[in-house]
Design a protein around this motif. Sequence first.
Motif, PDB file in Angstrom:
ATOM      1  N   ILE A 195      13.360  24.606  14.309  1.00 56.73           N
ATOM      2  CA  ILE A 195      11.957  24.273  14.069  1.00 56.73           C
ATOM      3  C   ILE A 195      11.936  22.972  13.288  1.00 56.73           C
ATOM      4  O   ILE A 195      12.789  22.730  12.424  1.00 56.73           O
ATOM      5  N   ASN A 196      10.942  22.131  13.571  1.00 58.62           N
ATOM      6  CA  ASN A 196      10.932  20.820  12.920  1.00 58.62           C
ATOM      7  C   ASN A 196      10.673  20.925  11.415  1.00 58.62           C
ATOM      8  O   ASN A 196      10.077  21.894  10.931  1.00 58.62           O
ATOM      9  N   ILE A 197      11.145  19.904  10.704  1.00 57.98           N
ATOM     10  CA  ILE A 197      11.111  19.924   9.246  1.00 57.98           C
ATOM     11  C   ILE A 197       9.694  19.851   8.683  1.00 57.98           C
ATOM     12  O   ILE A 197       9.460  20.298   7.554  1.00 57.98           O
ATOM     13  N   VAL A 198       8.741  19.327   9.444  1.00 57.02           N
ATOM     14  CA  VAL A 198       7.348  19.289   8.991  1.00 57.02           C
ATOM     15  C   VAL A 198       6.761  20.699   9.041  1.00 57.02           C
ATOM     16  O   VAL A 198       6.189  21.175   8.055  1.00 57.02           O
ATOM     17  N   TYR A 251       7.687  17.033   1.573  1.00 59.85           N
ATOM     18  CA  TYR A 251       6.717  17.101   0.481  1.00 59.85           C
ATOM     19  C   TYR A 251       5.849  15.850   0.392  1.00 59.85           C
ATOM     20  O   TYR A 251       4.651  15.935   0.177  1.00 59.85           O
ATOM     21  N   GLU A 252       6.451  14.682   0.534  1.00 60.52           N
ATOM     22  CA  GLU A 252       5.708  13.423   0.408  1.00 60.52           C
ATOM     23  C   GLU A 252       6.286  12.374   1.339  1.00 60.52           C
ATOM     24  O   GLU A 252       7.486  12.392   1.626  1.00 60.52           O
ATOM     25  N   MET A 275       0.840  -1.173   0.000  1.00 60.09           N
ATOM     26  CA  MET A 275       0.000   0.000   0.000  1.00 60.09           C
ATOM     27  C   MET A 275       0.883   1.233   0.000  1.00 60.09           C
ATOM     28  O   MET A 275       1.808   1.334   0.774  1.00 60.09           O
ATOM     29  N   THR A 276       0.575   2.200  -0.845  1.00 57.32           N
ATOM     30  CA  THR A 276       1.342   3.421  -0.912  1.00 57.32           C
ATOM     31  C   THR A 276       0.442   4.583  -0.548  1.00 57.32           C
ATOM     32  O   THR A 276      -0.653   4.723  -1.086  1.00 57.32           O
ATOM     33  N   ASP A 277       0.888   5.393   0.386  1.00 61.97           N
ATOM     34  CA  ASP A 277       0.174   6.592   0.770  1.00 61.97           C
ATOM     35  C   ASP A 277       1.074   7.777   0.508  1.00 61.97           C
ATOM     36  O   ASP A 277       2.281   7.686   0.591  1.00 61.97           O
ATOM     37  N   THR A 278       0.464   8.920   0.234  1.00 60.33           N
ATOM     38  CA  THR A 278       1.233  10.126  -0.026  1.00 60.33           C
ATOM     39  C   THR A 278       0.770  11.213   0.921  1.00 60.33           C
ATOM     40  O   THR A 278      -0.402  11.333   1.212  1.00 60.33           O
ATOM     41  N   LEU A 279       1.702  12.009   1.374  1.00 64.72           N
ATOM     42  CA  LEU A 279       1.418  13.103   2.296  1.00 64.72           C
ATOM     43  C   LEU A 279       1.820  14.401   1.632  1.00 64.72           C
ATOM     44  O   LEU A 279       2.908  14.517   1.110  1.00 64.72           O
ATOM     45  N   HIS A 280       0.936  15.344   1.647  1.00 68.52           N
ATOM     46  CA  HIS A 280       1.246  16.677   1.130  1.00 68.52           C
ATOM     47  C   HIS A 280       0.900  17.690   2.198  1.00 68.52           C
ATOM     48  O   HIS A 280      -0.008  17.501   2.982  1.00 68.52           O
ATOM     49  N   GLY A 281       1.615  18.798   2.245  1.00 68.90           N
ATOM     50  CA  GLY A 281       1.311  19.869   3.173  1.00 68.90           C
ATOM     51  C   GLY A 281       2.016  19.694   4.493  1.00 68.90           C
ATOM     52  O   GLY A 281       2.897  18.870   4.648  1.00 68.90           O
ATOM     53  N   THR A 282       1.610  20.511   5.452  1.00 71.63           N
ATOM     54  CA  THR A 282       2.248  20.498   6.752  1.00 71.63           C
ATOM     55  C   THR A 282       1.202  20.459   7.855  1.00 71.63           C
ATOM     56  O   THR A 282       0.050  20.795   7.649  1.00 71.63           O
ATOM     57  N   ALA A 283       1.631  20.063   9.023  1.00 66.16           N
ATOM     58  CA  ALA A 283       0.786  20.054  10.208  1.00 66.16           C
ATOM     59  C   ALA A 283       1.685  20.150  11.411  1.00 66.16           C
ATOM     60  O   ALA A 283       2.883  19.939  11.326  1.00 66.16           O
TER      61      ALA A 283
END
Length: 127
Positions: free
Chosen positions: A47-50, A56-57, A1-9
């Motif tokens: 500051i953390n990298i997120v 980015y992903e 399973m491949t998931d992708t993350l975009h953006g920050t939180a």
Amino acid sequence: MTDTLHGTATASDQDTATTDLDPALRALTVDNVKSCLTQVDDPELGINIVDLGLVYEVHVRDEGDVQVIMTLTTPFCPVGPSIKQQIATVIKRELDGVSKVEVQFTFNPPWDKDMMSEDAKAELGIF
């Protein structure tokens, strides 16, 4: 399973290790990888990298491989190798089932301060 993350939180407490928490928090998921990445700070900014918007992903594959695609604040950033090592160490320490961590740097799109979370902007006095 491949998931992708975009953006920050933001994470509520980036210094909290998941090793003593609920087993679900040690599961190898994109969200848990992202949570781990909040433990990795840019050494120059603190500051953390997120929150900086450098991640980015994130991809998690069934065989336990993790891929993080990220950027640096500049292509000539001297701490790139150190950040790669920190990412691999944190993910392997905090999550179960990790077989390999690959960190790829990209500069497309180039990093911009607008990629930062509101919390990171406030911490640096950017409005």
